[in-house]
Design an enzyme around this catalytic site. Structure first.
Site, PDB file in Angstrom:
ATOM      1  N   ASP A 269       0.786  -1.767  -0.187  1.00  0.00           N
ATOM      2  CA  ASP A 269      -0.136  -0.402  -0.472  1.00  0.00           C
ATOM      3  C   ASP A 269       0.594   0.960   0.055  1.00  0.00           C
ATOM      4  O   ASP A 269       1.190   1.604   0.985  1.00  0.00           O
ATOM      5  CB  ASP A 269      -0.969   0.010   1.294  1.00  0.00           C
ATOM      6  N   GLY A 295      -1.464  -4.504  -2.676  1.00  0.00           N
ATOM      7  CA  GLY A 295      -1.839  -3.148  -2.065  1.00  0.00           C
ATOM      8  C   GLY A 295      -2.960  -2.537  -1.306  1.00  0.00           C
ATOM      9  O   GLY A 295      -2.983  -2.779  -0.585  1.00  0.00           O
ATOM     10  N   HIS A 296      -3.357  -1.266  -1.165  1.00  0.00           N
ATOM     11  CA  HIS A 296      -4.303  -0.485  -0.573  1.00  0.00           C
ATOM     12  C   HIS A 296      -5.770  -1.753  -0.630  1.00  0.00           C
ATOM     13  O   HIS A 296      -6.170  -1.443   0.842  1.00  0.00           O
ATOM     14  CB  HIS A 296      -4.802   0.473  -0.964  1.00  0.00           C
ATOM     15  N   PHE A 297      -6.781  -1.714  -1.758  1.00  0.00           N
ATOM     16  CA  PHE A 297      -7.772  -2.515  -1.845  1.00  0.00           C
ATOM     17  C   PHE A 297      -7.357  -3.924  -1.606  1.00  0.00           C
ATOM     18  O   PHE A 297      -7.749  -4.880  -2.445  1.00  0.00           O
ATOM     19  CB  PHE A 297      -8.629  -1.814  -2.715  1.00  0.00           C
TER      20      PHE A 297
END
Length: 319
Positions: A269, A295-297
């Site tokens: 992320d 990553g982020h999601f």
């Protein structure tokens, strides 16, 4: 044969041929498939849209989404928890399908998002719940937990930050906007909210970005582009600096209340880096960390990993 009969009988024949009797799904199995209900309730003068499923008398998990998405981000997670838990995911004001009447005069700040979520829980009669927080859902949910620590049975933080060391380099233009909230710096942040910019939040750091379904970031971009919504988002970006100022109080809550906490984190992320996940253990002996290669999601790529980790964590803490 009439045109009407052709379509009626033809469809029946095709369906019969395509699904042999031996392969048909038994009727009783259909009851095991959780149905996610779409609901609305008025709370704090806001028409809150939310998704809900699971047994009405089961332990509650409250899912709080982040930027730039909505409860839609939980579409794959919700049914994976619903056999054992009552799962509830609202859209925050300014996001998704929650509607804020113009006459409400709503001021978009994280303090007010938390007040609305608090009113939402009270409208639904939720006196005990586990929190799942992601991104913007973290400062919203942590405010809720500080106000009512007795209500929170556990916390799952999926890239939901509460430490300055958890802020990645991707925050640089937003931090500049905090220091100097000029029209020029606001425009820099504005440009990052283009459809391409929103898509990159889903794909950056993901080993196989081509596997991410396009529905999430496409819906987000359409929602952000609604008239007046861009200014709401830019106001919330500016107000995020007040979340950072509250980090010491969030940390004090972790030290004082010591809620069972699982930080399940996409290690790549660019916004909330792994140091933010590890920092929970400094203040809370009941915190555990699990890093995922995404990553982020994280739910877009590792929803089964997150669901399994949650179920194990919640069960071990008797939630």
């Amino acid at each position: 044969m009439t045109r009407r009969n052709f379509f009626t009988t033809g469809a029946t024949a095709v369906a019969t041929a395509a699904v042999p009797a031996s392969a048909a799904v038994p009727a009783e199995d259909n009851r095991e498939i959780p149905v996610t209900h779409i609901r609305r309730v008025k709370a704090d003068g806001v028409n809150v849209f939310y998704r809900e499923t699971g047994p009405a008398d089961a332990a509650v998990i409250l899912l709080l989404h982040g930027f730039p998405t909505s409860s839609f981000q939980y579409r794959e997670l919700i049914p994976r928890l619903a056999d054992r838990y009552r799962v509830i995911a609202p859209d925050l004001p300014g996001f998704g399908f929650t509607e804020v009447p113009a006459e409400r005069g709503y001021v978009y700040s994280f303090d007010n998002l938390a007040k609305t979520v608090e009113a939402f829980t009270e409208a639904l009669g939720l006196s005990r719940y586990a929190l799942y927080v992601f991104d913007y859902g973290a400062p919203t949910g942590f405010r809720l937990a500080m106000a009512h620590p007795e209500r929170v049975t556990a916390i799952v933080s999926q890239n939901g930050n509460a430490y300055e060391e958890g802020l990645g380099d991707a925050w640089a233009p937003i931090q500049q906007y905090w220091r100097e909230p000029t029209a020029e710096h606001r425009e820099v942040v504005h440009q990052a909210l283009s459809p391409a910019g929103i898509r990159s939040q889903y794909t950056e750091g993901v080993p196989h970005p081509e596997r991410i379904a396009p529905e999430g970031y496409t819906l987000d971009a359409a929602m952000i582009a609604r008239p007046g919504n861009m200014d709401i988002q830019l106001d919330l970006f500016l107000d995020y600096r007040n979340n950072v100022k509250l980090y010491p109080k969030f940390q004090e809550y972790f030290r004082r209340s010591k809620p069972p906490l699982l930080a399940v984190w996409g290690r790549f992320d660019p916004f909330f880096i792994p140091a933010g996940a590890e920092a929970f253990k400094r203040d809370n002996p009941n915190a555990t960390v699990q890093l995922l290669d995404t990553g982020h999601f994280a739910l877009e790529t590792n929803v089964q990993d997150v669901a399994s980790a949650m179920r194990s964590f919640l069960a071990s803490n008797k939630v």
